[in-house]
Design an enzyme around this catalytic site. Structure first.
Site, mmCIF file in Angstrom:
data_model
loop_
_atom_site.group_PDB
_atom_site.id
_atom_site.type_symbol
_atom_site.label_atom_id
_atom_site.label_comp_id
_atom_site.label_asym_id
_atom_site.label_seq_id
_atom_site.Cartn_x
_atom_site.Cartn_y
_atom_site.Cartn_z
ATOM 1 N N GLU A 64 0.850 -1.284 -0.151
ATOM 2 C CA GLU A 64 0.054 0.141 -0.080
ATOM 3 C C GLU A 64 0.968 1.179 0.061
ATOM 4 O O GLU A 64 1.770 1.550 0.789
ATOM 5 C CB GLU A 64 -0.896 -0.131 1.078
ATOM 6 C CG GLU A 64 -1.840 1.313 1.217
ATOM 7 C CD GLU A 64 -2.876 1.373 2.376
ATOM 8 O OE1 GLU A 64 -2.860 0.517 3.305
ATOM 9 O OE2 GLU A 64 -3.512 2.444 2.503
ATOM 10 N N ARG B 209 5.032 -12.532 9.837
ATOM 11 C CA ARG B 209 5.871 -11.512 9.559
ATOM 12 C C ARG B 209 7.213 -11.584 10.117
ATOM 13 O O ARG B 209 7.420 -12.252 11.157
ATOM 14 C CB ARG B 209 5.130 -10.302 10.277
ATOM 15 C CG ARG B 209 3.838 -9.805 9.918
ATOM 16 C CD ARG B 209 3.163 -8.953 10.978
ATOM 17 N NE ARG B 209 3.743 -7.720 10.342
ATOM 18 C CZ ARG B 209 2.922 -6.761 9.464
ATOM 19 N NH1 ARG B 209 2.019 -7.640 9.019
ATOM 20 N NH2 ARG B 209 3.405 -5.660 9.334
ATOM 21 N N LYS C 254 3.821 0.920 9.906
ATOM 22 C CA LYS C 254 4.193 2.037 9.088
ATOM 23 C C LYS C 254 3.730 3.317 9.746
ATOM 24 O O LYS C 254 4.168 4.351 9.557
ATOM 25 C CB LYS C 254 3.469 1.818 7.618
ATOM 26 C CG LYS C 254 4.309 0.975 6.718
ATOM 27 C CD LYS C 254 3.922 1.092 5.342
ATOM 28 C CE LYS C 254 2.961 0.107 5.101
ATOM 29 N NZ LYS C 254 2.453 0.127 3.786
#
Ligand code: ATP
Ligand code: MG
Length: 560
Positions: free
Chosen positions: A36, A261, A271
């Site tokens: 994204e 992850r 983020k």
């Protein structure tokens, strides 16, 4: 497409792919990396990139780059550009396969109408608070929205008017009609479209409704004929919705597979928080060399190859863990050890005068740039009467095991002479040692040890005062002072920042061969670590060196 080889080894994802190829379910492999564009890429993304691109190239398939750009409020062109720069730097090439979820907005909207026509989606007017209340909890089922029974015609009309801009932002949403009692909350009539008047970096003001992530991601996978849609474990609970939507729309159905992850000690990967660190100026930017971002690591001097090796070493698994930052730094050391030319630099200079060396005289030693790689060539190091050594290499009252310089002691200057410290000069007021007056043994130049002469244990680095180049040096330490800041419950993560994560040295000196060192190039400063020329702060005549890593893992020791 030329791609670096990623040796991920056998893993559970490869097992699935092997089966799919053997059974004929797929003839080739298509993966995608779907960032994204709401921030810069970090080392966690590097893991995902290496898995997606690595898997594709292992099976001679391909990997798409797809921007999941469904939230114009947070997304920017700057991030799109930075993501591409970082991906290329890591060595990956997506050829012509660059896509954006926004490329599919018209198709996705068509899918929304199709769901409405099948009675599988409806326009809901509940406000966010009501929506939450109707949603239920993990232990209680939700309740049907009063708008759930709207008929197909009315829903279609309202959806079209949503698109046409007839309703205020947030006043209505399109929801899937699944099951308000489903144990998985993601299946309780999730939102598919929202009304949002925001200018999109690519579609501008063409749309005032935007698809939600869950309605864009899987559908984009499907449109691109992705065979294996690899994502992180937190999407496991979304998989039933991913599957439901593909089935309900009767479209090509990729298989979603989740892996763990990457988390690293003493840093964070969110983020949102990284953006806060930037905006609140705790760091100098996304590319601050302390950041876990790829741009920060590049600026710090971490080679792309070291990051790829790290991703290979941590492997692909299904259980979440926090990997020690030292593991990444070891990969950096290994890579730099073989590629970085050697040089001498002095971080905290202490003046040394060789009293028996002729004044105004200088000589040069020719020494290899790399002890094991003759192909790197040689460099010359000037020697003269006035030198600088590192302040740490002298002690006035040294313990027995200190093999560096002390009053009356001898030491070897790397590639130069053996010197003896005859006199210590101090500032009469502060008592600080300002100069060492030493004598040299003329027979020992260039590392020579005459027969019968006792060997000296210590070898220290140095620069010639008249020839050395003044530089600025940035020493970096961990960004956070605790191993797992993300797990901290009591304190705000900002309070866990390491106040000493950056030390700026303004007096440092390096040997003259580095005067034209190119931004981004790396060197091993002998005995000190690996240093890289800062690509942003360096100016002609005033280089800035960032310490990438020390020579050994000093942190593991000091933190125990
Ligand atoms: P956000 O906080 O905005 O959701 P994100 O870290 O999920 O951020 P994306 O841009 O959605 O960021 O991530 C792109 C891809 O990288 C996704 O497939 C995601 O699963 C993967 N990814 C993100 N963080 C990690 C991580 N720490 N380890 C492994 N993969 C990751
Ligand atoms: Mg995400």
């Amino acid at each position: 497409m030329s791609q670096p080889v990623i040796q991920l080894g056998p893993n559970f994802i490869r097992n699935i792919v092997d089966e799919d190829l053997a059974s004929g379910k797929h003839k080739s492999v298509i993966t995608r990396f779907p960032p994204e564009p709401n921030g810069y890429l970090h080392i966690g993304h590097a893991k995902s990139i290496c898995i997606n691109f690595g898997l594709a190239s292992h099976y001679q398939g391909r990997c798409h780059l797809r921007f999941d750009d469904t939230n114009p409020v947070k997304e920017e062109q700057e991030y799109i550009d930075a993501i591409k720069t970082d991906l290329r730097w890591l060595g990956f090439d997506w050829g012509e396969h660059e896509y954006h979820a926004s490329d599919y907005f018209e198709t996705l909207y068509g899918y929304a109408e199709k769901l409405v026509e099948k009675g599988l989606a409806y326009v809901c007017d509940l406000n966010p608070a009501e929506m939450r209340e109707y949603r239920g909890t993990l232990t209680e089922p939700g309740k049907n929205s009063p708008y759930r029974s709207r008929n197909i015609e009315e829903n279609l009309d309202l959806l079209r008017r949503m698109r046409a801009g007839e309703f205020a932002d947030g006043s209505r949403v399109l929801r899937a009609r699944i099951d308000m009692a489903a144990p998985n909350l993601n299946l309780r009539d999730p939102i598919l479209y929202r009304i949002l008047r925001a200018t999109h970096p690519r579609t501008g003001d063409a749309w005032c409704i935007y698809p939600m992530y869950d309605f864009a991601h899987g559908q984009s996978d499907s449109l691109e004929k992705i065979t294996h849609s690899l994502c992180t474990l937190e999407f496991q609970d979304h998989r039933p919705l991913y599957d439901w939507l593909c089935d309900a729309l009767e479209i090509y159905h990729p298989q979603q597979i989740e892996f763990a992850r990457l988390n690293l000690t003493c840093t964070i990967m969110s983020k949102r928080r990284l953006l806060e660190l930037v905006n609140e100026k705790h760091v100098s930017g996304w590319d601050d060399p302390r950041m876990p971002t790829l741009s920060g690591m590049r600026r710090r001097g971490f080679p792309a190859a070291a990051i790829r090796t790290f991703c290979e070493r941590i492997g692909v698994g299904k259980s979440d863990s926090v990997i020690d930052m030292g593991t990444l730094e070891d990969c950096v050391r290994e890579e730099l050890n073989s590629v970085a030319p050697r040089a001498m630099g002095v971080l905290r200079p202490l003046k040394v005068t060789i009293t028996n060396y002729p004044e105004g005289h200088a000589e040069e030693f020719t020494v290899p740039c790399h002890p094991k790689d003759p192909a790197m060539g040689a460099r010359t190091i000037p020697f003269s009467r006035e030198l600088y050594i590192d302040g740490d290499d002298f002690m006035e009252d040294p313990p027995k095991k200190f093999f560096r310089l002390g009053p009356g002691r001898e030491v070897r200057l790397r590639y130069g002479y053996i010197i003896r410290c005859d006199e210590v000069i101090k500032n009469p007021v502060s008592g600080e040692v300002t100069e060492l007056r030493c004598s040299y043994d003329q027979e020992t130049g260039g590392g020579v040890l005459p027969e019968g002469r006792k060997k000296v244990k210590g070898i220290i680095h140095w620069v010639s005062a008249a020839h050395a180049v003044p530089v600025k040096v940035h020493l970096y330490d961990r960004l956070f002072s605790v191993a797992n800041p993300a797990a901290e419950k009591e304190l705000d993560y900002r309070e866990l920042l390491n106040a000493d994560s950056l030390e700026v040295l303004t007096q440092a000196l390096v040997e003259p061969s580095l005067v034209d060192a190119v931004p981004g190039s790396s060197f091993q400063f002998e005995r000190l670590g690996y240093f890289s020329v800062d690509s942003k702060d360096s100016q002609p005549g005033k280089l800035v060196f960032n310490r990438s890593v020390t020579l050994r893992d000093t942190w593991a020791k000091s933190s125990t």
